[in-house]
Enzyme design. Structure first.
Site, PDB file in Angstrom:
ATOM      1  N   GLN A 106       0.897  -1.163  -0.045  1.00  0.00           N
ATOM      2  CA  GLN A 106       0.250   0.083  -0.013  1.00  0.00           C
ATOM      3  C   GLN A 106       0.582   1.351   0.166  1.00  0.00           C
ATOM      4  OE1 GLN A 106      -2.117   1.618   3.288  1.00  0.00           O
ATOM      5  NE2 GLN A 106      -4.094   1.610   1.900  1.00  0.00           N
ATOM      6  N   TYR A 193      -5.695  11.382   3.983  1.00  0.00           N
ATOM      7  CA  TYR A 193      -4.209  11.621   3.511  1.00  0.00           C
ATOM      8  C   TYR A 193      -4.011  12.190   2.213  1.00  0.00           C
ATOM      9  CZ  TYR A 193      -3.760   8.635   7.512  1.00  0.00           C
ATOM     10  OH  TYR A 193      -3.707   8.208   9.008  1.00  0.00           O
ATOM     11  N   ARG A 240      -7.690   2.437  -2.922  1.00  0.00           N
ATOM     12  CA  ARG A 240      -8.570   2.411  -1.687  1.00  0.00           C
ATOM     13  C   ARG A 240      -9.077   3.997  -1.580  1.00  0.00           C
ATOM     14  NH1 ARG A 240      -7.922   0.368   4.422  1.00  0.00           N
ATOM     15  NH2 ARG A 240      -9.600  -1.093   3.916  1.00  0.00           N
ATOM     16  N   GLY A 336     -10.051  -6.464   9.335  1.00  0.00           N
ATOM     17  CA  GLY A 336      -9.108  -5.804   9.898  1.00  0.00           C
ATOM     18  C   GLY A 336      -8.295  -6.253  11.237  1.00  0.00           C
ATOM     19  N   ARG A 337      -9.167  -5.712  12.117  1.00  0.00           N
ATOM     20  CA  ARG A 337      -8.810  -5.928  13.721  1.00  0.00           C
ATOM     21  C   ARG A 337      -9.177  -7.694  13.913  1.00  0.00           C
ATOM     22  NH1 ARG A 337     -12.577  -0.843  15.362  1.00  0.00           N
ATOM     23  NH2 ARG A 337     -13.418  -1.686  13.402  1.00  0.00           N
TER      24      ARG A 337
HETATM   25  C1  FMN Z   1      -4.461  -0.568  13.678  1.00  0.00           C
HETATM   26  C2  FMN Z   1      -5.000  -0.267  12.409  1.00  0.00           C
HETATM   27  C3  FMN Z   1      -4.172   0.258  11.496  1.00  0.00           C
HETATM   28  C4  FMN Z   1      -4.915   0.502  10.304  1.00  0.00           C
HETATM   29  N1  FMN Z   1      -3.749   0.890   9.179  1.00  0.00           N
HETATM   30  C5  FMN Z   1      -4.405   1.366   8.113  1.00  0.00           C
HETATM   31  C6  FMN Z   1      -3.425   1.672   6.931  1.00  0.00           C
HETATM   32  O1  FMN Z   1      -2.131   1.644   6.931  1.00  0.00           O
HETATM   33  N2  FMN Z   1      -3.886   1.966   5.575  1.00  0.00           N
HETATM   34  C7  FMN Z   1      -5.315   1.921   5.342  1.00  0.00           C
HETATM   35  O2  FMN Z   1      -5.595   2.162   4.321  1.00  0.00           O
HETATM   36  N3  FMN Z   1      -6.218   1.506   6.423  1.00  0.00           N
HETATM   37  C8  FMN Z   1      -5.698   1.108   7.685  1.00  0.00           C
HETATM   38  N4  FMN Z   1      -6.707   0.752   8.670  1.00  0.00           N
HETATM   39  C9  FMN Z   1      -7.756   0.431   8.393  1.00  0.00           C
HETATM   40  C10 FMN Z   1      -8.117  -0.985   8.048  1.00  0.00           C
HETATM   41  O3  FMN Z   1      -7.465  -1.252   6.725  1.00  0.00           O
HETATM   42  C11 FMN Z   1      -9.845  -1.439   8.062  1.00  0.00           C
HETATM   43  O4  FMN Z   1     -10.400  -0.752   6.919  1.00  0.00           O
HETATM   44  C12 FMN Z   1     -10.284  -1.206   9.347  1.00  0.00           C
HETATM   45  O5  FMN Z   1      -9.801  -1.764  10.325  1.00  0.00           O
HETATM   46  C13 FMN Z   1     -11.763  -1.729   9.400  1.00  0.00           C
HETATM   47  O6  FMN Z   1     -11.893  -2.847   9.216  1.00  0.00           O
HETATM   48  P1  FMN Z   1     -12.297  -3.741  10.606  1.00  0.00           P
HETATM   49  O7  FMN Z   1     -13.324  -3.395  11.358  1.00  0.00           O
HETATM   50  O8  FMN Z   1     -12.358  -5.239  10.133  1.00  0.00           O
HETATM   51  O9  FMN Z   1     -10.911  -3.877  11.514  1.00  0.00           O
HETATM   52  C14 FMN Z   1      -6.029   0.472   9.752  1.00  0.00           C
HETATM   53  C15 FMN Z   1      -7.124  -0.036  10.834  1.00  0.00           C
HETATM   54  C16 FMN Z   1      -6.431  -0.590  12.182  1.00  0.00           C
HETATM   55  C17 FMN Z   1      -7.320  -1.031  13.335  1.00  0.00           C
END
Ligand code: FMN
Length: 379
Positions: A106, A193, A240, A336-337
């Site tokens: 990414q 961003y 994205r 994600g989480r």
């Molecule tokens: C710890 C953490 C770091 C993340 N870092 C990024 C990132 O570097 N780039 C990005 O596009 N989204 C980032 N996200 C968003 C995740 O890609 C994802 O869209 C988000 O966690 C929602 O999914 P979930 O509800 O299954 O966790 C991050 C989310 C979390 C929790």
């Protein structure tokens, strides 16, 4: 859902993404974990272990990786602009490929969401316009291995020539990603961003060809998409976005900026991706408690506009993911989480095994604790 039904469900069918046949539709989305080696923001063996543990996913995207030194907004995030970083990422791609995984990098530039202490020479961060981000924090180093949240610094506006140079920096980062062994790249155009700062009229007050009308505000997206497609091939790239359909004033300011007409803005943006013919569109949905949902009319319009694969993320359960695929709105679902806390998430979903809870205190920065030490399930 019964185990048999889950294993037979849409999530566990194969999918074609550009030249890659994905073994399932479960995705590891980009997740910043801030564990690169210092100094130099270099990917390392610990990171390779973390990604290798999660190769049960049909498709993986790395944490955001800054394309140049000015693109960093948080301490300890990895870059993809130095030779050492490219070498470090090679450990990650080798580990993933040893398990037959598919992984994209990414490409990230934070723009104004940064701090002078993270910038080369302690200078101001760069942005479309000199407007400081509020309602968002950056993370700065306060000592070896220790850091603190801080207000972003006031940025300076990029000149037109500098914007054009930045497009070349995206192309160079894409070349670096290929050299590091990645299968493709994703452009991070979400979450307030740099690219998002160009798109939103709230953060882009430019009077050159990169500002003003929506067409102009989308020019930066158009040019970096073309430049990167020229390097990696349109079939090996994704973009994205995080469209926010706010329903309350509190939700309107999202990561420091305001989206005036998300439906029109993002359908126009998706048309650019469709014209370029890129492999996938990733939509990051608002993921906090009581977050506004994406309207169905928007999902349907996106599907009508874009013929590549559509990836959704944001508070998905397996059941909800299957419903979105069955409705025809999307093709791939990211978790994600749940993936942070469950390295073997696809197996757990398939077998209806319980999930480990995520530890919020070890999300950003630190050691293997809360990173590579989450246990797999032993029945
Ligand atoms: C710890 C953490 C770091 C993340 N870092 C990024 C990132 O570097 N780039 C990005 O596009 N989204 C980032 N996200 C968003 C995740 O890609 C994802 O869209 C988000 O966690 C929602 O999914 P979930 O509800 O299954 O966790 C991050 C989310 C979390 C929790």
């Amino acid at each position: 859902m019964w185990v048999y039904e889950m294993k037979q469900s849409a999530l566990f069918t194969t999918a074609q993404l550009g030249p890659y046949t994905l073994k399932n539709r479960i995705v590891l989305p980009p997740l910043t974990r801030s564990r690169s080696s210092q100094p130099g923001n270099i990917p390392n063996d610990l990171m390779a272990t973390y990604y290798r543990q999660r190769t049960g996913a049909g498709f993986m995207v790395t944490e955001g990786t800054q394309i140049e030194p000015r693109g960093q907004g948080y301490a300890w995030t990895p870059g993809i602009h130095s030779a050492e970083q490219v070498e470090g990422w090679r450990k990650v791609t080798d580990a993933v490929h040893a398990e037959r995984g598919v992984i994209f990098a990414q490409l990230w530039h934070v723009g104004r969401v940064s701090h002078t202490s993270l910038q080369p020479g302690g200078e101001a961060p760069v942005a479309p316009s000199a407007i400081r981000a509020d309602s968002v924090k950056v993370f700065i180093e306060t000592g070896p291995g220790t850091g603190a949240l801080a207000e972003p610094s006031t940025p300076r506006a990029l000149t037109t020539a500098e914007v054009k140079e930045l497009i070349q920096l995206y192309a160079q980062a894409a070349r670096n990603a290929l050299e590091a062994g990645f299968d493709g790249v994703e452009l991070h155009c979400a979450n307030g961003y740099l690219v998002n700062q160009f798109i939103s009229a709230h953060t882009n007050r430019r009077d050159d060809e990169y500002g003003g009308s929506l067409h102009n505000r989308l020019r930066f997206l158009r040019e970096i998409t073309q430049a990167v497609a020229d390097v990696v091939g349109k079939e090996r790239m994704g973009v994205r976005f995080a469209p926010l359909f706010a329903t309350t004033d509190e939700d309107r300011v999202y990561l420091g900026l305001v989206e005036e007409d998300p439906h029109q803005t993002y359908i126009e943006a998706v048309k650019i991706l469709e014209d370029e013919g890129i492999a996938y569109l990733s939509l990051a949905e608002a993921d906090w408690e009581n977050a506004p949902e994406l309207p169905e009319a928007f999902r349907e319009d996106v599907r009508k506009t874009f013929s590549g694969k559509i990836l959704y993320a944001g508070k998905y359960t397996a059941e909800r993911g299957n419903r979105v695929i069955q409705a025809g709105w999307g093709d791939l679902i990211a978790f994600g989480r749940p993936f942070i806390a469950n390295p073997d998430l696809p197996d757990r979903i398939a077998n209806n095994w319980p999930l480990n809870p995520v530890d919020l205190t070890s999300m950003y920065g630190g050691t293997d604790k809360g990173y590579t030490d989450y246990p797999t399930y032993r029945p």
